[in-house]
Design a protein around this motif. Structure first.
Motif, PDB file in Angstrom:
ATOM      1  N   ASN A 192      31.872  86.966  83.970  1.00  0.00           N
ATOM      2  CA  ASN A 192      32.238  85.603  84.336  1.00  0.00           C
ATOM      3  C   ASN A 192      32.082  85.593  85.912  1.00  0.00           C
ATOM      4  O   ASN A 192      32.829  86.461  86.484  1.00  0.00           O
ATOM      5  CB  ASN A 192      33.539  85.140  83.837  1.00  0.00           C
ATOM      6  CG  ASN A 192      34.006  83.647  84.158  1.00  0.00           C
ATOM      7  OD1 ASN A 192      32.968  83.331  84.841  1.00  0.00           O
ATOM      8  ND2 ASN A 192      35.176  83.401  83.971  1.00  0.00           N
TER       9      ASN A 192
ATOM     10  N   GLU B 188      33.406  74.589  87.366  1.00  0.00           N
ATOM     11  CA  GLU B 188      33.686  75.116  86.181  1.00  0.00           C
ATOM     12  C   GLU B 188      34.579  76.459  86.242  1.00  0.00           C
ATOM     13  O   GLU B 188      34.898  77.197  87.364  1.00  0.00           O
ATOM     14  CB  GLU B 188      32.051  75.897  85.700  1.00  0.00           C
ATOM     15  CG  GLU B 188      31.090  74.657  85.273  1.00  0.00           C
ATOM     16  CD  GLU B 188      30.128  74.526  86.460  1.00  0.00           C
ATOM     17  OE1 GLU B 188      30.728  74.817  87.481  1.00  0.00           O
ATOM     18  OE2 GLU B 188      28.911  73.927  86.215  1.00  0.00           O
ATOM     19  N   GLU B 189      35.229  76.763  85.279  1.00  0.00           N
ATOM     20  CA  GLU B 189      36.173  77.948  85.316  1.00  0.00           C
ATOM     21  C   GLU B 189      35.459  79.226  84.831  1.00  0.00           C
ATOM     22  O   GLU B 189      35.887  80.270  85.053  1.00  0.00           O
ATOM     23  CB  GLU B 189      37.282  77.739  84.220  1.00  0.00           C
ATOM     24  CG  GLU B 189      38.426  76.424  84.715  1.00  0.00           C
ATOM     25  CD  GLU B 189      39.036  76.883  85.817  1.00  0.00           C
ATOM     26  OE1 GLU B 189      39.490  78.292  86.124  1.00  0.00           O
ATOM     27  OE2 GLU B 189      39.487  76.079  86.686  1.00  0.00           O
ATOM     28  N   GLU B 190      34.196  78.981  84.083  1.00  0.00           N
ATOM     29  CA  GLU B 190      33.562  80.078  83.599  1.00  0.00           C
ATOM     30  C   GLU B 190      32.007  80.016  83.971  1.00  0.00           C
ATOM     31  O   GLU B 190      31.504  78.831  83.672  1.00  0.00           O
ATOM     32  CB  GLU B 190      33.808  80.165  82.287  1.00  0.00           C
ATOM     33  CG  GLU B 190      35.111  80.475  81.676  1.00  0.00           C
ATOM     34  CD  GLU B 190      35.354  80.733  80.328  1.00  0.00           C
ATOM     35  OE1 GLU B 190      34.608  80.627  79.677  1.00  0.00           O
ATOM     36  OE2 GLU B 190      36.484  81.250  79.845  1.00  0.00           O
TER      37      GLU B 190
ATOM     38  N   TRP C 197      29.064  82.409  82.947  1.00  0.00           N
ATOM     39  CA  TRP C 197      28.941  83.585  82.462  1.00  0.00           C
ATOM     40  C   TRP C 197      27.307  83.793  82.620  1.00  0.00           C
ATOM     41  O   TRP C 197      26.516  83.157  82.506  1.00  0.00           O
ATOM     42  CB  TRP C 197      29.066  83.707  81.009  1.00  0.00           C
ATOM     43  CG  TRP C 197      30.350  83.357  80.627  1.00  0.00           C
ATOM     44  CD1 TRP C 197      31.061  82.279  80.639  1.00  0.00           C
ATOM     45  CD2 TRP C 197      31.315  84.547  80.529  1.00  0.00           C
ATOM     46  NE1 TRP C 197      32.612  82.640  80.200  1.00  0.00           N
ATOM     47  CE2 TRP C 197      32.681  84.006  79.960  1.00  0.00           C
ATOM     48  CE3 TRP C 197      31.365  85.915  80.525  1.00  0.00           C
ATOM     49  CZ2 TRP C 197      33.857  84.758  80.072  1.00  0.00           C
ATOM     50  CZ3 TRP C 197      32.395  86.635  80.353  1.00  0.00           C
ATOM     51  CH2 TRP C 197      33.679  86.004  80.061  1.00  0.00           C
TER      52      TRP C 197
ATOM     53  N   SER D 119      28.643  93.779  87.956  1.00  0.00           N
ATOM     54  CA  SER D 119      29.650  93.001  88.557  1.00  0.00           C
ATOM     55  C   SER D 119      29.709  93.650  90.311  1.00  0.00           C
ATOM     56  O   SER D 119      30.107  92.945  90.903  1.00  0.00           O
ATOM     57  CB  SER D 119      31.020  93.405  87.862  1.00  0.00           C
ATOM     58  OG  SER D 119      31.457  94.666  87.753  1.00  0.00           O
TER      59      SER D 119
ATOM     60  N   LYS E 122      26.166  75.929  87.449  1.00  0.00           N
ATOM     61  CA  LYS E 122      25.354  76.282  86.425  1.00  0.00           C
ATOM     62  C   LYS E 122      24.301  75.333  86.109  1.00  0.00           C
ATOM     63  O   LYS E 122      24.617  73.976  86.162  1.00  0.00           O
ATOM     64  CB  LYS E 122      25.972  76.615  85.212  1.00  0.00           C
ATOM     65  CG  LYS E 122      25.256  77.141  84.073  1.00  0.00           C
ATOM     66  CD  LYS E 122      26.346  77.718  82.894  1.00  0.00           C
ATOM     67  CE  LYS E 122      27.241  76.572  82.263  1.00  0.00           C
ATOM     68  NZ  LYS E 122      27.616  76.951  80.903  1.00  0.00           N
TER      69      LYS E 122
END
Length: 360
Positions: free
Chosen positions: A217, A246-248, A250, A255, A285
């Motif tokens: 994430n 957005e909270e996520e 992906w 990372s 996104k």
């Protein structure tokens, strides 16, 4: 002159006007867009029934070309100019309101400007396509240069790695053999470590570093990186704003390397921001990608800076303030993730870096 002869004369004028406009557009490469549009409005003026009392203007998003400085549109006919099926301008033909009324326009004259508007729209489409082709060609040439530099850089890094490891290893052995502290040996070790880090950055740029790709994430990575730099923001008296709805978000990525991208871009933004300046971090996104934007309110970039900004050892910072490897490292990491990065100037002030990373 009877009505038939008068009508025939007008048709000949209209056909001549259409021919002239077509010729102007065909020769436009030799005279430029603005000059071509200026020639077109004067050609249209001659093609109308009352040329002395007729004035013509072409208004687009970019140009405002007229046969006179002041246009009165109270008695006029018009045609929309479409570019790629979108209205991008209007062609107006106006008669002097004190002398004529709208009834003085011939129905054929409306058809004439409808046809000319189509030709002008096609001309503007052609110009836009040429601009896009030129821009794409420049991007491809730039990418090709970076690719060549990347290959050379990878070779240099590989050649330097072994002797640096030997210098560092033997220096550490020498330090262990010495009975007392020796600043010269410590200096050798410190410089060897520094050089090894430079080599590592060169390998990042040339996409030769190993990766640990996993589904992550991106949102907490961005926020954690910003949080770690909070003290730096406060020290330099620069504010930051995070705009992520957005909270996520992906995507499959490394990372640690993504954190390095954010760190490098933020450190650059802080460096070039004035006191009380703002740095904005945005992410969102699309169907296929995650888009990260980091913008500052600094002095911006020159055309030359923009063409070289991702090349290793190129820097806009004063000597001693930067190695010129930060953005080349970012470019290498982004490329290894099959993404792309671009830099441009903000409309108001400062620069904005945009990173596009594929979700899969």
């Amino acid at each position: 002159m009877n009505k038939t002869e008068a009508a025939l004369k007008e048709r000949i004028k209209e056909l001549t006007c259409l021919y002239e406009v077509s010729s102007i557009i065909s020769d436009a490469a030799d005279q430029g867009i603005e000059e071509a549009l200026r020639a077109i409005v004067f050609s249209i003026k001659k093609g109308f029934q009352f040329p002395l009392g007729t004035h013509v203007t072409i208004n687009t998003d970019t140009f405002n070309i007229s046969t006179t400085e002041k246009i009165n549109k109270s008695v006029s006919i018009s045609a929309k100019i479409n570019v790629f099926k979108k209205i991008k301008g209007t062609l107006f033909v106006c008669l002097a309101p004190n002398t004529y009324t709208k009834k003085d326009f011939l129905s054929e004259e409306q058809l004439l400007i409808d046809n000319i508007a189509i030709k002008v729209g096609s001309f503007l489409e052609r110009i836009e396509i040429q601009k896009n082709e030129t821009s794409l060609k420049r991007q491809m040439e730039h990418a090709d240069r970076l690719s060549i530099v990347g290959e050379i850089t990878a070779g240099i890094a590989h050649e330097l790695n072994t002797p640096l490891a030997n210098i560092l290893g033997f220096a550490e052995l020498l330090k262990n053999d010495l009975q007392e502290e020796n600043s010269d040996v410590d200096t050798i070790i410190e410089n060897a470590i520094y050089s090894r880090e430079v080599v590592k950055k060169l390998m990042f740029f040339s996409c030769k570093m190993p990766q640990e790709m996993e589904l992550i994430n991106f949102v907490p990575i961005i926020k954690n990186a910003v949080k770690l730099l909070d003290a730096t923001f406060r020290k330099e008296d620069v504010q930051y704003f995070i705009h992520i709805k957005e909270e996520e978000l992906w995507l499959k990525a490394d990372s640690i390397q993504l954190t390095q991208i954010i760190f490098n871009l933020l450190m650059n933004a802080i460096y070039f921001s004035p006191k009380k300046g703002h740095v904005t971090i945005e992410a969102h996104k699309t169907k296929k990608n995650i888009v990260l934007k980091i913008s500052d309110e600094g002095k911006g970039l020159t055309e030359e800076d923009l063409s070289k900004i991702f090349q290793p050892f190129f820097t806009t910072k004063p000597i001693g303030d930067g190695s010129g490897l930060g953005l080349s490292v970012v470019h290498g990491i982004v490329s290894s993730h099959r993404g792309n990065i671009s830099a441009k100037n903000n409309k108001m002030k400062g620069a904005v870096f945009t990173v596009v990373l594929p979700i899969n």
